[in-house]
Motif scaffolding. Structure first.
Motif, PDB file in Angstrom:
ATOM      1  N   ALA A   1       0.794  -1.235   0.000  1.00 36.48           N
ATOM      2  CA  ALA A   1       0.000   0.000   0.000  1.00 36.48           C
ATOM      3  C   ALA A   1       0.821   1.278   0.000  1.00 36.48           C
TER       4      ALA A   1
ATOM      5  N   GLY B   1       3.263   2.354  -2.073  1.00 37.51           N
ATOM      6  CA  GLY B   1       3.764   2.887  -3.339  1.00 37.51           C
ATOM      7  C   GLY B   1       2.795   3.873  -3.976  1.00 37.51           C
TER       8      GLY B   1
ATOM      9  N   SER C   1       1.520  -2.757   4.327  1.00 35.69           N
ATOM     10  CA  SER C   1       2.755  -2.194   3.788  1.00 35.69           C
ATOM     11  C   SER C   1       3.926  -2.593   4.680  1.00 35.69           C
TER      12      SER C   1
ATOM     13  N   HIS D   1       2.347  -4.928  -5.306  1.00 34.14           N
ATOM     14  CA  HIS D   1       3.798  -5.085  -5.183  1.00 34.14           C
ATOM     15  C   HIS D   1       4.487  -5.052  -6.529  1.00 34.14           C
TER      16      HIS D   1
ATOM     17  N   ILE E   1       8.832  -4.346  -8.173  1.00 32.62           N
ATOM     18  CA  ILE E   1      10.148  -3.672  -8.251  1.00 32.62           C
ATOM     19  C   ILE E   1      10.621  -3.746  -9.697  1.00 32.62           C
TER      20      ILE E   1
ATOM     21  N   ALA F   1       1.927  -6.118 -15.781  1.00 33.16           N
ATOM     22  CA  ALA F   1       2.469  -5.118 -16.711  1.00 33.16           C
ATOM     23  C   ALA F   1       2.355  -5.689 -18.118  1.00 33.16           C
TER      24      ALA F   1
ATOM     25  N   TYR G   1      12.367  -8.357 -14.903  1.00 28.11           N
ATOM     26  CA  TYR G   1      11.048  -7.747 -14.700  1.00 28.11           C
ATOM     27  C   TYR G   1      10.019  -8.401 -15.626  1.00 28.11           C
TER      28      TYR G   1
ATOM     29  N   SER H   1       8.630   4.131 -12.208  1.00 29.72           N
ATOM     30  CA  SER H   1       8.891   4.508 -13.610  1.00 29.72           C
ATOM     31  C   SER H   1       9.770   5.755 -13.719  1.00 29.72           C
TER      32      SER H   1
HETATM   33  N1  LIG Z   1       4.398   2.870 -12.489  1.00 27.77           N
HETATM   34  C1  LIG Z   1       4.339   2.281 -13.679  1.00 27.77           C
HETATM   35  O1  LIG Z   1       4.609   2.932 -14.705  1.00 27.77           O
HETATM   36  C2  LIG Z   1       3.933   0.843 -13.801  1.00 27.77           C
HETATM   37  C3  LIG Z   1       3.832   0.273 -15.087  1.00 27.77           C
HETATM   38  C4  LIG Z   1       3.461  -1.052 -15.222  1.00 27.77           C
HETATM   39  C5  LIG Z   1       3.207  -1.806 -14.089  1.00 27.77           C
HETATM   40  N2  LIG Z   1       3.333  -1.242 -12.840  1.00 27.77           N
HETATM   41  C6  LIG Z   1       3.088  -2.095 -11.681  1.00 27.77           C
HETATM   42  O2  LIG Z   1       2.230  -1.434 -10.778  1.00 27.77           O
HETATM   43  C7  LIG Z   1       2.509  -1.885  -9.438  1.00 27.77           C
HETATM   44  C8  LIG Z   1       2.648  -0.691  -8.497  1.00 27.77           C
HETATM   45  O3  LIG Z   1       3.784   0.044  -8.883  1.00 27.77           O
HETATM   46  P1  LIG Z   1       4.013   1.594  -8.508  1.00 27.77           P
HETATM   47  O4  LIG Z   1       4.154   2.294  -9.786  1.00 27.77           O
HETATM   48  O5  LIG Z   1       3.010   2.033  -7.506  1.00 27.77           O
HETATM   49  O6  LIG Z   1       5.472   1.492  -7.867  1.00 27.77           O
HETATM   50  P2  LIG Z   1       6.041   2.035  -6.481  1.00 27.77           P
HETATM   51  O7  LIG Z   1       5.519   3.364  -6.170  1.00 27.77           O
HETATM   52  O8  LIG Z   1       7.526   1.852  -6.576  1.00 27.77           O
HETATM   53  O9  LIG Z   1       5.438   0.992  -5.428  1.00 27.77           O
HETATM   54  C9  LIG Z   1       5.980  -0.295  -5.363  1.00 27.77           C
HETATM   55  C10 LIG Z   1       5.147  -1.179  -4.479  1.00 27.77           C
HETATM   56  O10 LIG Z   1       5.772  -2.452  -4.376  1.00 27.77           O
HETATM   57  C11 LIG Z   1       5.956  -2.823  -3.021  1.00 27.77           C
HETATM   58  N3  LIG Z   1       7.336  -3.294  -2.888  1.00 27.77           N
HETATM   59  C12 LIG Z   1       8.476  -2.648  -3.234  1.00 27.77           C
HETATM   60  N4  LIG Z   1       9.547  -3.420  -2.936  1.00 27.77           N
HETATM   61  C13 LIG Z   1       9.066  -4.551  -2.396  1.00 27.77           C
HETATM   62  C14 LIG Z   1       9.666  -5.720  -1.869  1.00 27.77           C
HETATM   63  N5  LIG Z   1      11.001  -5.880  -1.832  1.00 27.77           N
HETATM   64  N6  LIG Z   1       8.866  -6.688  -1.406  1.00 27.77           N
HETATM   65  C15 LIG Z   1       7.527  -6.540  -1.434  1.00 27.77           C
HETATM   66  N7  LIG Z   1       6.889  -5.462  -1.892  1.00 27.77           N
HETATM   67  C16 LIG Z   1       7.657  -4.475  -2.370  1.00 27.77           C
HETATM   68  C17 LIG Z   1       5.734  -1.585  -2.168  1.00 27.77           C
HETATM   69  O11 LIG Z   1       4.950  -1.973  -1.061  1.00 27.77           O
HETATM   70  P3  LIG Z   1       5.147  -1.390   0.440  1.00 27.77           P
HETATM   71  O12 LIG Z   1       3.911  -0.633   0.723  1.00 27.77           O
HETATM   72  O13 LIG Z   1       5.261  -2.569   1.303  1.00 27.77           O
HETATM   73  O14 LIG Z   1       6.371  -0.529   0.412  1.00 27.77           O
HETATM   74  C18 LIG Z   1       4.984  -0.639  -3.103  1.00 27.77           C
HETATM   75  O15 LIG Z   1       3.619  -0.661  -2.871  1.00 27.77           O
HETATM   76  C19 LIG Z   1       3.758  -2.776  -9.544  1.00 27.77           C
HETATM   77  O16 LIG Z   1       3.369  -4.122  -9.603  1.00 27.77           O
HETATM   78  C20 LIG Z   1       4.361  -2.378 -10.879  1.00 27.77           C
HETATM   79  O17 LIG Z   1       5.127  -3.408 -11.460  1.00 27.77           O
HETATM   80  C21 LIG Z   1       3.689   0.059 -12.674  1.00 27.77           C
END
Ligand SMILES: NC(=O)c1ccc[n+]([C@@H]2O[C@H](COP(=O)([O-])OP(=O)(O)OC[C@H]3O[C@@H](n4cnc5c(N)ncnc54)[C@H](OP(=O)(O)O)[C@@H]3O)[C@@H](O)[C@H]2O)c1
Length: 250
Positions: free
Chosen positions: A14, A16, A39, A90, A92, A147, A163, A203
């Motif tokens: 939660a 991120g 989280s 989740h 990374i 993704a 990834y 990103s």
């Molecule tokens: N942003 C984009 O452009 C994009 C594009 C395609 C897909 N996505 C997907 O969307 C999802 C959310 O991404 P976001 O953009 O919100 O990224 P973000 O802001 O970096 O958030 C990452 C999330 O992953 C969790 N996390 C990070 N490291 C971890 C670890 N070592 N073990 C377990 N959980 C971990 C964190 O949970 P905590 O609350 O515990 O810290 C956080 O909620 C991801 O699955 C990502 O692959 C994002």
């Protein structure tokens, strides 16, 4: 079985950008009773005034080893059978000691393991551990953040070995869960969700190369996903959908 309006909702990972946006959106929905967030870190201080009724937010910390995830599931016992939405956020792509591979020589076993742990294994463990919490009579829509790069048929550029593979493996696991859930948790619908390129930490290093119109705010994507979940049918199938509700080929 068609989806009902949300009651209690659960956001896993939660802290991120997208997790926070989903929480903010759920908290502004008067149909939602409790928003339960999990989280590694404590509740951010900026979860404040404009977010109506903080008492509706239940914040639980976990380090995501299986024992601590079991303790989370135990804390969810009072909510069993009442959760109608789950977002598993989740993911990374990079951190201070890992970077997406440009060529196969960049593959590093420990970095790959770290990525698979966060992107693939932890979501699978949640779907294993939450089955008693989610089982019940009310339809429950589970969106797992995947993704588009996890699509094998869409992979024309290569690179980002870990990834890509972690998200392809996530999709494969979700397919297997959907088959078993169709028999054992008939009220649960699984969605593998591609949010588009979103302005979050994940990103950030790559945003400069994305045209502005293709770079979404987390709030926009949260609205899109809320609508997709509201219209989802509980049909025993895994849907692989983008932010616009369009199907992606595996
Ligand atoms: N942003 C984009 O452009 C994009 C594009 C395609 C897909 N996505 C997907 O969307 C999802 C959310 O991404 P976001 O953009 O919100 O990224 P973000 O802001 O970096 O958030 C990452 C999330 O992953 C969790 N996390 C990070 N490291 C971890 C670890 N070592 N073990 C377990 N959980 C971990 C964190 O949970 P905590 O609350 O515990 O810290 C956080 O909620 C991801 O699955 C990502 O692959 C994002």
């Amino acid at each position: 079985m068609s989806a009902v309006k949300p009651k209690n909702v659960l956001v896993l990972g939660a802290g991120g950008g997208l997790g926070q946006a989903m929480i903010a959106r759920f908290l502004t929905d008067p149909e939602v009773d409790k928003v339960i967030a999990v989280s590694r870190n404590g509740q951010p201080e900026d979860l404040s005034a404009h977010w109506i009724s903080q008492s509706r937010l239940v914040w639980i910390e976990s380090q995501y080893d299986e024992q601590s995830m079991l303790e989370v599931v135990d804390k969810l016992t009072p909510f069993a059978g009442t959760i109608s939405r789950v977002c598993i956020c989740h993911g990374i792509l990079h951190d201070d000691h890992l970077w997406p591979e440009k060529r196969f020589e960049d593959i590093d076993a420990s970095a790959m393991l770290e990525i698979f742990q966060a992107n693939t294994i932890i979501p699978a463990l949640w779907l294993k551990l939450l089955h008693k919490t989610l089982a019940g009579k009310i339809p429950c829509i589970v969106a797992v953040f995947s993704a588009r790069v996890g699509s094998t048929s869409d992979n024309r550029l290569g690179g980002w070995y870990s990834y890509r593979a972690s998200k392809a493996a996530l999709n494969s696991l979700l397919k297997s869960f959907s088959v078993e859930y169709a028999r054992r948790l008939k009220n649960v619908k699984l969605i593998a969700f591609h949010p588009g390129t979103v302005k979050t930490d994940l990103s950030r290093p790559f945003q400069a190369s994305v045209p502005e119109q293709n770079l979404f705010t987390p709030a926009f994507v949260a609205d899109q996903l809320i609508n997709i979940m509201a219209s989802a049918e509980v049909d025993g199938q895994l849907s692989y959908l983008d932010w616009d509700g369009k199907t992606i080929q595996f």
